[in-house]
Design an enzyme around this catalytic site. Sequence first.
Site: not given
Length: 403
Positions: A13, A96, A185, A213-216, A246, A288-290, A389
Site C-alpha cells: 500500500n 492497493r 474504502h 467504516h469509522l477511522g481517520n 476532513r 485523533d478521536f481518542r 484490507e
Amino acid sequence: MWKGVKMKVLVLNCGSSSIKYQLLDMANESVITKGLVERIGLNGSRLKYQVGDAQYVVEQDIAGHSAGIALVLDILCKGPHKVIKSLNEIDVVGHRVTHGGELFKETVKVDAEVIEGIKKCISIAPLHNPANLAGIETCMKLIPKTPQIAVFDTAFHQQMPQKAFMYGLPYDLYKKYGIRRYGFHGTSHRYVTERTAELMGKKAEDLKLVICHLGNGASVTAVKNGHSVDTSMGFTPLDGLIMGTRCGEIDPALVGFIMEHEDMTVKQVMRYLNGQSGVLGLSGISSDFRDVEDEAIKGDERAEMAIDAFAYQVEKFIGSYVMIMDGIDALVFTAGVGENSPYVRNKVCTNLSHWGTKLDKERNEHGDKPRKISTDDSKVAIYIVPTNEELMIARECKRLLGK
Ligand code: AMP
C-alpha cells in the site's frame, strides 16, 4: 474456501511518503511479516517491521519509492530477520490502488494497458494514484517475473446505480472529466460484507447491510445483495462524513466564500478542507478521536460537540440507507473508531428503536472482536467486525491467479 492452497502474497500500500506492506501465507491466511516505510524522501526516513511479536527499526535515507521497496525486499530475504530464502518465494504482489475511475470495476492483473488506465485516473486522484503507480512500476523492475495485481479502492462501488452516483451538475462534466460519486474504502467494505455474512451464517447476496467504516477517514456504505448501492464518499475521499481532519459534505458555495474571505488559493483551501477541518477543526484539540473523546468525557464542550456532530452525520447516513434499501438486516461498525469506541457507537445508536433495533450496553462495552452488540430481541443485528484490507487484497490475488 480460501485456505489450503500454498501461496505467498506480498501486499503493498504505497502512499505519497510511505509504504505499508504485509507478506501473507495464504495456506492459512497468516501474516508472515509486516512493516511500514515512513518519511520517504524526507529527513528521518525509516523502515519499521515486525516478525512474530518482535519489532525492528532500520533508520536510513530512503530517497524514493524505488529505494523503499528495494529495502523491504532485502529485509524479506536477507539478514538476521529474513522470512524467505529468495524473492522467488513471493508468488504475487497485490497493490492497493486508490482510484480506478470507471475503467476498473474489478481486480486486474497488471499489464501495459492497466498501467495506462491507472495513469489516466491520475487526473481524478492526483495525490494517491502516482504513489500507487510508483509501487507497481518499481516491483515490475525489481521482481519482473512475479505477477502484479491491482486492487482498486473504488471497484466495490462500481455497481452503484447511476441515480446514486450522479451529481446535479451539467452532464457534460461527467462526460468530459468523469465527475461523479466514486466512493472509497471499497476493499474494507467488501471484506466486512463477506465477514458479516459469514458471522450471520448467511450469503451476502441475501443481506441488506449498512457498514460504518469509522477511522481517520470515514465512510458509510449501503450494501444490498453483496453490492454497494450507495456510499458517503464522493468524487474524492473529502465528501460525506465529518472525519479526523476532513470537513465531509458542506454547502459547495462555502468553498468560494472561504477563499474570498480567508484570502486563499485553490490549493490552500483544499489543504484547509482536507487537513484543518473535521473533528480537529471543530474541537480545536486533535484529529485523533481518542484524544477528543477523552476531553469530551472530562466535560470539554467543544470536544463533545465535535463528536456529537460526527455521530449525528453517521446516523443520518444510516437512516437514509435503510430507506433506499427498503430495510436492513445488520448495522456494522469497523475501523479504528468503529471497532474501538463504545462511546461513539452508543451515540450513533441512540435513535434506532423505531426499526426495532437495540444496542446491548454490556456487549457494546466489553468482549472480543468480531462480536454482536445488539440485544437478543433486537430485530436488526448490530456487529463490530474488524476490517482487514490486506487480507482482502491477498484473497483477491489468490482468486485472480486461480482463474
Ligand atoms: P484508522 O484510520 O481506522 O486507523 O482509525 C484511527 C482512529 O481510530 C484514530 O482517530 C484513533 O483515535 C481512533 N481510535 C482508535 N482506538 C480508539 C478508541 N479506543 N477509542 C476511540 N477512538 C479510537
